[in-house]
Design a protein around this motif. Structure first.
Motif, PDB file in Angstrom:
ATOM      1  N   ALA A  69      47.615  27.203 -18.889  1.00 41.77           N
ATOM      2  CA  ALA A  69      46.864  26.930 -17.889  1.00 41.77           C
ATOM      3  C   ALA A  69      46.731  25.589 -17.873  1.00 41.77           C
ATOM      4  N   ALA A  70      46.479  24.894 -16.641  1.00 42.91           N
ATOM      5  CA  ALA A  70      46.345  23.683 -16.578  1.00 42.91           C
ATOM      6  C   ALA A  70      45.754  23.213 -15.183  1.00 42.91           C
ATOM      7  N   VAL A  71      44.988  21.856 -15.026  1.00 42.05           N
ATOM      8  CA  VAL A  71      44.502  21.602 -13.807  1.00 42.05           C
ATOM      9  C   VAL A  71      45.282  20.317 -13.249  1.00 42.05           C
ATOM     10  N   LEU A  72      45.964  20.209 -12.035  1.00 38.73           N
ATOM     11  CA  LEU A  72      46.865  19.023 -11.611  1.00 38.73           C
ATOM     12  C   LEU A  72      45.600  18.157 -10.947  1.00 38.73           C
ATOM     13  N   VAL A  82      37.681   7.626  -9.373  1.00 37.87           N
ATOM     14  CA  VAL A  82      36.934   9.104  -9.248  1.00 37.87           C
ATOM     15  C   VAL A  82      38.159  10.122  -9.118  1.00 37.87           C
ATOM     16  N   ILE A  83      38.049  11.122  -9.691  1.00 37.20           N
ATOM     17  CA  ILE A  83      38.927  12.116  -9.454  1.00 37.20           C
ATOM     18  C   ILE A  83      38.291  13.198  -7.869  1.00 37.20           C
ATOM     19  N   VAL A  84      38.742  13.039  -7.083  1.00 36.01           N
ATOM     20  CA  VAL A  84      38.422  13.630  -5.806  1.00 36.01           C
ATOM     21  C   VAL A  84      39.277  14.826  -5.392  1.00 36.01           C
ATOM     22  N   GLU A  85      40.399  15.210  -6.143  1.00 36.83           N
ATOM     23  CA  GLU A  85      41.289  16.135  -5.756  1.00 36.83           C
ATOM     24  C   GLU A  85      41.943  16.969  -6.995  1.00 36.83           C
ATOM     25  N   THR A  86      41.825  18.345  -7.065  1.00 35.86           N
ATOM     26  CA  THR A  86      42.377  19.072  -8.247  1.00 35.86           C
ATOM     27  C   THR A  86      43.015  20.270  -7.431  1.00 35.86           C
ATOM     28  N   GLU A  87      43.788  20.746  -8.315  1.00 37.23           N
ATOM     29  CA  GLU A  87      44.556  22.325  -8.048  1.00 37.23           C
ATOM     30  C   GLU A  87      44.681  22.791  -9.434  1.00 37.23           C
ATOM     31  N   ALA A  88      44.078  24.186  -9.440  1.00 37.62           N
ATOM     32  CA  ALA A  88      44.209  25.041 -10.662  1.00 37.62           C
ATOM     33  C   ALA A  88      45.346  25.825 -10.873  1.00 37.62           C
ATOM     34  N   TYR A  89      45.996  25.964 -11.922  1.00 37.68           N
ATOM     35  CA  TYR A  89      47.306  26.826 -12.229  1.00 37.68           C
ATOM     36  C   TYR A  89      46.812  27.755 -13.461  1.00 37.68           C
ATOM     37  N   ASP A  90      47.277  28.928 -13.601  1.00 35.43           N
ATOM     38  CA  ASP A  90      46.982  29.677 -14.836  1.00 35.43           C
ATOM     39  C   ASP A  90      48.405  30.566 -14.928  1.00 35.43           C
ATOM     40  N   LEU A  93      46.019  30.873  -2.316  1.00 35.19           N
ATOM     41  CA  LEU A  93      45.002  30.934  -3.308  1.00 35.19           C
ATOM     42  C   LEU A  93      44.077  29.919  -3.079  1.00 35.19           C
ATOM     43  N   PRO A  94      42.709  30.019  -2.953  1.00 36.11           N
ATOM     44  CA  PRO A  94      41.866  28.944  -2.850  1.00 36.11           C
ATOM     45  C   PRO A  94      41.331  28.170  -4.090  1.00 36.11           C
ATOM     46  N   TRP A  95      42.578  27.542  -4.723  1.00 33.49           N
ATOM     47  CA  TRP A  95      42.459  26.933  -5.944  1.00 33.49           C
ATOM     48  C   TRP A  95      42.591  25.669  -5.831  1.00 33.49           C
ATOM     49  N   GLN A 107      37.765  26.087 -20.610  1.00 33.88           N
ATOM     50  CA  GLN A 107      37.402  27.136 -19.676  1.00 33.88           C
ATOM     51  C   GLN A 107      38.460  27.544 -18.839  1.00 33.88           C
ATOM     52  N   SER A 108      38.111  28.445 -17.741  1.00 33.86           N
ATOM     53  CA  SER A 108      39.375  28.711 -16.925  1.00 33.86           C
ATOM     54  C   SER A 108      39.800  27.457 -16.219  1.00 33.86           C
ATOM     55  N   PRO A 109      41.124  27.616 -15.616  1.00 28.10           N
ATOM     56  CA  PRO A 109      41.379  26.130 -14.748  1.00 28.10           C
ATOM     57  C   PRO A 109      40.661  26.278 -13.828  1.00 28.10           C
ATOM     58  N   LEU A 110      40.240  27.392 -12.909  1.00 29.92           N
ATOM     59  CA  LEU A 110      39.440  27.291 -11.848  1.00 29.92           C
ATOM     60  C   LEU A 110      37.875  26.637 -11.977  1.00 29.92           C
ATOM     61  N   ALA A 111      37.267  27.076 -13.140  1.00 25.20           N
ATOM     62  CA  ALA A 111      36.083  26.251 -13.768  1.00 25.20           C
ATOM     63  C   ALA A 111      36.437  24.897 -13.883  1.00 25.20           C
ATOM     64  N   VAL A 112      37.288  24.394 -14.642  1.00 26.05           N
ATOM     65  CA  VAL A 112      37.795  22.999 -14.894  1.00 26.05           C
ATOM     66  C   VAL A 112      38.013  22.037 -13.704  1.00 26.05           C
ATOM     67  N   ALA A 113      38.847  22.688 -12.813  1.00 24.05           N
ATOM     68  CA  ALA A 113      39.175  21.982 -11.637  1.00 24.05           C
ATOM     69  C   ALA A 113      38.117  21.842 -10.571  1.00 24.05           C
TER      70      ALA A 113
END
Length: 181
Positions: free
Chosen positions: A84-87, A27-35, A164-166, A5-11
């Motif tokens: 693309a990836a999610v930090l 528990v993952i409590v914070e992520t950021e999307a990069y495309d 960007l609100p990512w 999926q898109s990094p926004l959806a995965v994040a």
């Protein structure tokens, strides 16, 4: 988790999942999307030796050294070749807390994995984890028992496309690197 999926959806979907690396994590409590078309993304200018893992396949780790000090963990998304990836920005520590405290040299639970560099240090992330599959050891991912209450806002710690609100986080969590509005 479908990493194609898109990094926004995965994040967004990763919030509330439990991540362990060799039995240490939380528990993952914070992520950021990069495309790929994002000027803040490491993949924006194309594939290099440093960012090669970011180009896939999906469901693998992308690890990079930030400011020459901190190993940061990302989850590769989209189809192979896209970039693309999610930090993983923050965890609520739940497994191997004593190991995290020893690695980080700090006591307060809130400070063990609240920020991408702290996450890397707490989990023992190193360059050798780059391009490893996330569905095999040393990684373990577990879905949350219920949907998380998610907040989003602009990314932090970058100079390009920061508006960007990512950035996604568990609403109200004290373990975020910085509060989300």
């Amino acid at each position: 988790m479908d990493f194609e999926q898109s990094p926004l959806a995965v994040a967004r979907q990763l919030i509330g999942w439990t991540l362990q690396v060799d039995g240490v994590g939380g528990v993952i409590v914070e992520t950021e999307a990069y495309d790929a078309d994002d000027p803040a993304s490491h993949s924006f200018s194309g594939r290099t030796a440093r960012n090669g893992a970011m180009f896939g396949p999906p469901g693998h780790a992308y690890v990079y050294l930030s400011y020459g000090l901190h190993w940061c963990l990302n989850f590769v998304c989209r189809e192979a070749g896209h970039g693309a990836a999610v930090l993983i920005r923050a965890l609520q520590p739940t497994h191997g807390v004593d190991v995290m405290r020893a690695r980080r040299g700090v006591e307060p639970l809130r400070l063990l994995a609240s920020g991408p560099g702290r996450v890397g240090q707490a989990l023992g992330i190193a360059r050798s984890f780059d391009a490893l599959p996330l569905d095999r050891p040393p990684f373990e991912l577990q879905a949350p028992p219920r949907a998380a209450d998610i907040a989003c806002g602009p990314r932090i710690g970058i100079s390009k496309a920061a508006e960007l609100p990512w950035r996604f986080g568990l609403a109200g969590s004290p373990y975020l690197s910085k509060p989300l509005r």
